[in-house]
Write a protein that holds these residues in place. Structure first.
Motif, PDB file in Angstrom:
ATOM      1  N   GLU A 180      55.881  18.887  10.483  1.00  0.00           N
ATOM      2  CA  GLU A 180      56.782  18.474   9.401  1.00  0.00           C
ATOM      3  C   GLU A 180      56.162  17.394   8.511  1.00  0.00           C
ATOM      4  O   GLU A 180      56.299  17.433   7.300  1.00  0.00           O
ATOM      5  CB  GLU A 180      58.107  17.976  10.013  1.00  0.00           C
ATOM      6  CG  GLU A 180      59.181  17.657   8.998  1.00  0.00           C
ATOM      7  CD  GLU A 180      59.551  18.840   8.113  1.00  0.00           C
ATOM      8  OE1 GLU A 180      59.708  19.958   8.663  1.00  0.00           O
ATOM      9  OE2 GLU A 180      59.685  18.659   6.889  1.00  0.00           O
ATOM     10  N   THR A 181      55.488  16.429   9.153  1.00  0.00           N
ATOM     11  CA  THR A 181      54.989  15.289   8.382  1.00  0.00           C
ATOM     12  C   THR A 181      53.588  15.515   7.825  1.00  0.00           C
ATOM     13  O   THR A 181      53.143  14.761   6.969  1.00  0.00           O
ATOM     14  CB  THR A 181      54.958  14.015   9.259  1.00  0.00           C
ATOM     15  OG1 THR A 181      54.137  14.281  10.403  1.00  0.00           O
ATOM     16  CG2 THR A 181      56.355  13.626   9.722  1.00  0.00           C
ATOM     17  N   ARG A 202      63.997  18.690  -0.153  1.00  0.00           N
ATOM     18  CA  ARG A 202      63.753  18.948   1.260  1.00  0.00           C
ATOM     19  C   ARG A 202      63.839  17.692   2.115  1.00  0.00           C
ATOM     20  O   ARG A 202      64.025  17.763   3.312  1.00  0.00           O
ATOM     21  CB  ARG A 202      62.366  19.582   1.460  1.00  0.00           C
ATOM     22  CG  ARG A 202      62.346  21.054   1.203  1.00  0.00           C
ATOM     23  CD  ARG A 202      61.134  21.660   1.849  1.00  0.00           C
ATOM     24  NE  ARG A 202      61.306  21.731   3.285  1.00  0.00           N
ATOM     25  CZ  ARG A 202      60.383  21.476   4.169  1.00  0.00           C
ATOM     26  NH1 ARG A 202      59.199  21.075   3.770  1.00  0.00           N
ATOM     27  NH2 ARG A 202      60.589  21.593   5.445  1.00  0.00           N
ATOM     28  N   SER A 203      63.669  16.550   1.488  1.00  0.00           N
ATOM     29  CA  SER A 203      63.591  15.335   2.288  1.00  0.00           C
ATOM     30  C   SER A 203      64.954  14.841   2.782  1.00  0.00           C
ATOM     31  O   SER A 203      65.010  13.910   3.566  1.00  0.00           O
ATOM     32  CB  SER A 203      62.913  14.240   1.483  1.00  0.00           C
ATOM     33  OG  SER A 203      63.658  14.003   0.323  1.00  0.00           O
ATOM     34  N   ASN A 204      66.033  15.448   2.326  1.00  0.00           N
ATOM     35  CA  ASN A 204      67.338  14.866   2.646  1.00  0.00           C
ATOM     36  C   ASN A 204      68.108  15.569   3.757  1.00  0.00           C
ATOM     37  O   ASN A 204      67.992  16.768   3.954  1.00  0.00           O
ATOM     38  CB  ASN A 204      68.209  14.850   1.389  1.00  0.00           C
ATOM     39  CG  ASN A 204      67.594  13.994   0.311  1.00  0.00           C
ATOM     40  OD1 ASN A 204      66.752  13.150   0.599  1.00  0.00           O
ATOM     41  ND2 ASN A 204      68.009  14.203  -0.911  1.00  0.00           N
ATOM     42  N   MET A 205      68.885  14.750   4.463  1.00  0.00           N
ATOM     43  CA  MET A 205      69.768  15.261   5.504  1.00  0.00           C
ATOM     44  C   MET A 205      71.073  14.478   5.429  1.00  0.00           C
ATOM     45  O   MET A 205      71.061  13.262   5.287  1.00  0.00           O
ATOM     46  CB  MET A 205      69.106  15.046   6.863  1.00  0.00           C
ATOM     47  CG  MET A 205      70.039  15.259   8.006  1.00  0.00           C
ATOM     48  SD  MET A 205      69.083  15.430   9.517  1.00  0.00           S
ATOM     49  CE  MET A 205      70.416  15.632  10.641  1.00  0.00           C
ATOM     50  N   ALA A 222      65.321  12.234  12.371  1.00  0.00           N
ATOM     51  CA  ALA A 222      65.070  12.705  11.004  1.00  0.00           C
ATOM     52  C   ALA A 222      64.326  11.638  10.203  1.00  0.00           C
ATOM     53  O   ALA A 222      63.430  11.934   9.417  1.00  0.00           O
ATOM     54  CB  ALA A 222      66.385  13.074  10.320  1.00  0.00           C
ATOM     55  N   LYS A 271      62.484  11.920   6.609  1.00  0.00           N
ATOM     56  CA  LYS A 271      63.616  12.376   5.790  1.00  0.00           C
ATOM     57  C   LYS A 271      64.466  11.204   5.324  1.00  0.00           C
ATOM     58  O   LYS A 271      64.498  10.153   5.964  1.00  0.00           O
ATOM     59  CB  LYS A 271      64.512  13.325   6.600  1.00  0.00           C
ATOM     60  CG  LYS A 271      63.789  14.467   7.253  1.00  0.00           C
ATOM     61  CD  LYS A 271      63.266  15.408   6.224  1.00  0.00           C
ATOM     62  CE  LYS A 271      62.390  16.473   6.856  1.00  0.00           C
ATOM     63  NZ  LYS A 271      61.698  17.271   5.876  1.00  0.00           N
ATOM     64  N   GLU A 272      65.196  11.442   4.254  1.00  0.00           N
ATOM     65  CA  GLU A 272      66.225  10.488   3.857  1.00  0.00           C
ATOM     66  C   GLU A 272      67.522  10.956   4.490  1.00  0.00           C
ATOM     67  O   GLU A 272      67.881  12.128   4.393  1.00  0.00           O
ATOM     68  CB  GLU A 272      66.370  10.457   2.338  1.00  0.00           C
ATOM     69  CG  GLU A 272      65.265   9.675   1.667  1.00  0.00           C
ATOM     70  CD  GLU A 272      65.402   9.671   0.158  1.00  0.00           C
ATOM     71  OE1 GLU A 272      66.538   9.814  -0.337  1.00  0.00           O
ATOM     72  OE2 GLU A 272      64.369   9.561  -0.511  1.00  0.00           O
ATOM     73  N   SER A 306      70.783  17.973   0.010  1.00  0.00           N
ATOM     74  CA  SER A 306      70.182  18.071   1.337  1.00  0.00           C
ATOM     75  C   SER A 306      69.945  19.521   1.725  1.00  0.00           C
ATOM     76  O   SER A 306      70.613  20.413   1.232  1.00  0.00           O
ATOM     77  CB  SER A 306      71.119  17.442   2.383  1.00  0.00           C
ATOM     78  OG  SER A 306      71.372  16.106   2.078  1.00  0.00           O
TER      79      SER A 306
END
Lengths: 74, 179
Positions: free
Chosen positions: A52-53, B24-27, B49, B54-55, B173
């Motif tokens: 993922e990272t 994509r970075s959000n949840m 996360a 992720k944010e 998200s």
């Protein structure tokens, strides 16, 4: 390049991955991290985390309960 | 299709792709439950996360607000019903019941003990870590008004908002959970 050793033994989910992420975040691109953990969930967690990272998993070895990973920061 | 039209189309698709990848970075999670075990799940996922870059936003509503309460919260200055609700609900992560096997409050003690034996970090620690490292916690203002919960009754470092605050974050998200 700096190599940082992380002892994540004795910790349970989600601490090992959190501690590793925090340490890697502090480093710069190309830094190498060697982490050892005895939580059985660590292996799949590391694989998913690297995927993922985008950080690179250079090596993963197991000895008894210990799982040792070597990661290069993206 | 002319060469210009193809270029135009590529540009449009690239812009749309950039937008999708940016999101994509959000949840976003809704924490509706005030149960200890469910709050554990929510905050483990939130911290995980965060570790994956992720944010994370947690919209906390109804019973979930029990998780954010300061143990020192009192009913002073509230009306009779608000005082009753304040008195009857647990205050803070260490006081929450479990959704199963609560046994009138013995259950959580049992689970705290068993989790401690396995070095599982406490809910309080997970909540504090989440806030410290930038998980955005939004407490539902409407639920707070209904139950007579004031801003100063809840932990520091959180925001207050309504359904649009949740939806605004949820629409941005690619992962949304209701717990």
């Amino acid at each position: 390049m700096a190599t940082t050793k992380l002892d994540l033994k004795g910790m349970s989910c989600p601490m090992p991955i959190m501690k590793m992420a925090a340490a890697v975040k502090k480093g710069t691109s190309g830094d190498v991290f060697e982490a050892v953990c005895d939580d059985a969930g660590f292996e799949p967690d590391v694989l998913a985390w690297c995927k993922e990272t985008g950080n690179k998993l250079d090596n993963l070895t197991k000895s008894g309960k210990d799982i040792t990973v070597v990661i290069t920061k993206k | 299709m002319s060469a210009d039209a193809v270029q135009e189309k590529i540009k449009e698709l690239e812009e749309r792709l950039a937008k999708v990848e940016g999101n994509r970075s959000n949840m976003t999670m809704v924490l509706f439950s005030g149960d200890f075990d469910k709050a554990m799940a929510a905050f483990i996922i939130a911290n995980g996360a965060l570790a994956m870059g992720k944010e994370v936003t947690i919209f906390v509503t109804f019973w979930g607000l029990d998780v954010l309460k300061k143990p020192t919260m009192t009913g002073a200055g509230k009306n009779v019903l608000e005082k009753m609700v304040t008195m009857m609900r647990p205050k803070g992560p260490s006081k929450l019941p479990t959704s199963k096997m609560n046994f009138a409050g013995i259950g959580p003690k049992l689970f705290h003990y068993m989790m401690g034996k396995k070095n599982v970090t406490s809910l309080q620690n997970l909540v504090d870590t989440a806030v410290e490292f930038g998980v955005r916690i939004v407490a539902c203002q409407m639920s707070m008004d209904v139950m007579g919960i004031r801003k100063e009754d809840l932990m520091d470092g959180i925001e207050f908002g309504g359904v649009a605050a949740f939806l605004g974050s949820a629409f941005d998200s690619n992962t949304t959970l209701f717990i």
